[in-house]
Write a protein that holds these residues in place. Structure first.
Motif, PDB file in Angstrom:
ATOM      1  N   PHE A 211       7.229 -24.014  26.808  1.00  0.00           N
ATOM      2  CA  PHE A 211       8.118 -23.449  25.728  1.00  0.00           C
ATOM      3  C   PHE A 211       8.011 -24.238  24.456  1.00  0.00           C
ATOM      4  O   PHE A 211       7.618 -23.477  23.209  1.00  0.00           O
ATOM      5  CB  PHE A 211       9.771 -23.296  26.041  1.00  0.00           C
ATOM      6  CG  PHE A 211      10.460 -22.890  25.206  1.00  0.00           C
ATOM      7  CD1 PHE A 211      10.618 -21.650  24.829  1.00  0.00           C
ATOM      8  CD2 PHE A 211      11.160 -23.851  24.178  1.00  0.00           C
ATOM      9  CE1 PHE A 211      11.394 -21.091  24.002  1.00  0.00           C
ATOM     10  CE2 PHE A 211      12.051 -23.388  23.337  1.00  0.00           C
ATOM     11  CZ  PHE A 211      12.194 -21.952  23.134  1.00  0.00           C
TER      12      PHE A 211
ATOM     13  N   CYS B 170      17.531 -17.481  24.145  1.00  0.00           N
ATOM     14  CA  CYS B 170      16.664 -18.470  23.663  1.00  0.00           C
ATOM     15  C   CYS B 170      17.240 -19.149  22.365  1.00  0.00           C
ATOM     16  O   CYS B 170      17.801 -18.626  21.475  1.00  0.00           O
ATOM     17  CB  CYS B 170      15.259 -17.756  23.299  1.00  0.00           C
ATOM     18  SG  CYS B 170      14.281 -18.779  22.392  1.00  0.00           S
TER      19      CYS B 170
ATOM     20  N   CYS C 195       8.990 -16.022  22.164  1.00  0.00           N
ATOM     21  CA  CYS C 195       8.532 -17.354  21.551  1.00  0.00           C
ATOM     22  C   CYS C 195       7.195 -17.728  21.847  1.00  0.00           C
ATOM     23  O   CYS C 195       6.307 -18.339  21.561  1.00  0.00           O
ATOM     24  CB  CYS C 195       9.523 -18.395  21.633  1.00  0.00           C
ATOM     25  SG  CYS C 195      10.974 -18.371  20.740  1.00  0.00           S
TER      26      CYS C 195
END
Ligand SMILES: [Zn+2]
Length: 272
Positions: A180, A247, A270
């Motif tokens: 991430f 998120c 993302c």
């Protein structure tokens, strides 16, 4: 399963609380967690002082002087707790070390995990520690080294991060967080990552592990009744085990899917 930050948190606790103490007696409730018979384990640990506590990958090495060391691997469920005088263990420990201070070090649920007694010399040659990849936080784990290790790899990136022979000590939580942080989808092929993504991934792995150690990892099992540190990184998780929650960057809901047989958590906006 605990990963580097969780095991490092346990290591620091052990160093502060039990290093220097001597083992007066051992109680073994599950001989299969050991690699030697109980009588031998007892004879070689009783009366010995705990001299150093080290970590390699997800394992803790408790040295009892120059001759013998204990290698602990918690695997899925194992954990250790220090019991102060008067405190009772919650459940039956797999192994309990009675220390000269009156404290007890109780190892629980070493079913898949183990507590092995090995010679202190040539520790790295022990089967428990052989075949492990580099420590991602070691000073010699440079960007150049990471790029060299990554270059010949073709498979999906998330399973690769979990491969202990590639890099040691990363598991499901921190592989998701590192991907991430570097904005890489977990199923991407390692060979398709751009130069910028490779560099970003290296920095994210090191930054997240360092930060997680600083906050005590995400382990639920406290080390002792006065432990207010363990598990402090949990509120900082961005994607791991946050399915359906927004998120923190774009507010899209975090999704999960199976990648390489494990749950991958990611933000579909993302991460590219
Ligand atoms: Zn997002």
């Amino acid at each position: 399963m605990p990963e580097i930050p969780e095991i490092e948190t346990v290591r620091v606790h052990l160093e502060h609380k039990v290093q220097g103490q001597a083992i007066e007696q051992v109680i073994v409730n599950r001989e299969k967690a050991l690699n030697v018979p109980v009588a031998e384990f007892s004879a070689l640990t009783t009366g010995r002082q705990i001299t150093t506590i080290r970590r390699r990958a997800k394992q803790i090495i408790i040295s009892l002087g120059q001759e013998r060391s204990l290698i602990v691997h918690f695997m899925l469920e194992g954990h250790v707790r220090l019991l102060y005088p008067g405190e009772e263990p919650a459940g039956k420990p797999t192994v309990m070390l009675m220390l000269n201070s009156g404290q007890r070090l109780a190892f629980f649920k070493l079913n898949l995990g183990y507590l092995h007694l090995v010679p202190t010399v040539n520790l790295t040659a022990m089967p428990e520690l052989a075949g492990l990849g580099p420590e991602p936080l070691a000073a010699d784990f440079t960007l150049k080294k990471f790029l060299e290790l990554l270059a010949p790899r073709k498979g999906m990136i998330k399973p690769l991060l979990l491969d202990q022979a590639f890099i040691a000590g990363i598991g499901n939580v921190y592989s998701n967080e590192a991907l991430f942080c570097s904005r890489i989808r977990p199923e991407r092929k390692a060979s398709h990552l751009t130069a910028a993504e490779r560099q970003q991934l290296y920095h994210c792995i090191r930054a997240i592990l360092t930060e997680a150690i600083k906050f005590g990892g995400v382990y639920e099992e406290k080390f002792a009744s006065d432990d207010n540190f363990t598990g402090g990184f949990e509120p900082y998780l961005q994607v791991a085990y946050r399915t359906g929650r927004p998120c923190t960057v774009c507010s899209h809901l975090i999704e999960t899917k199976r990648v390489g047989g494990r749950n991958a958590f990611y933000c579909p906006v993302c991460q590219k």
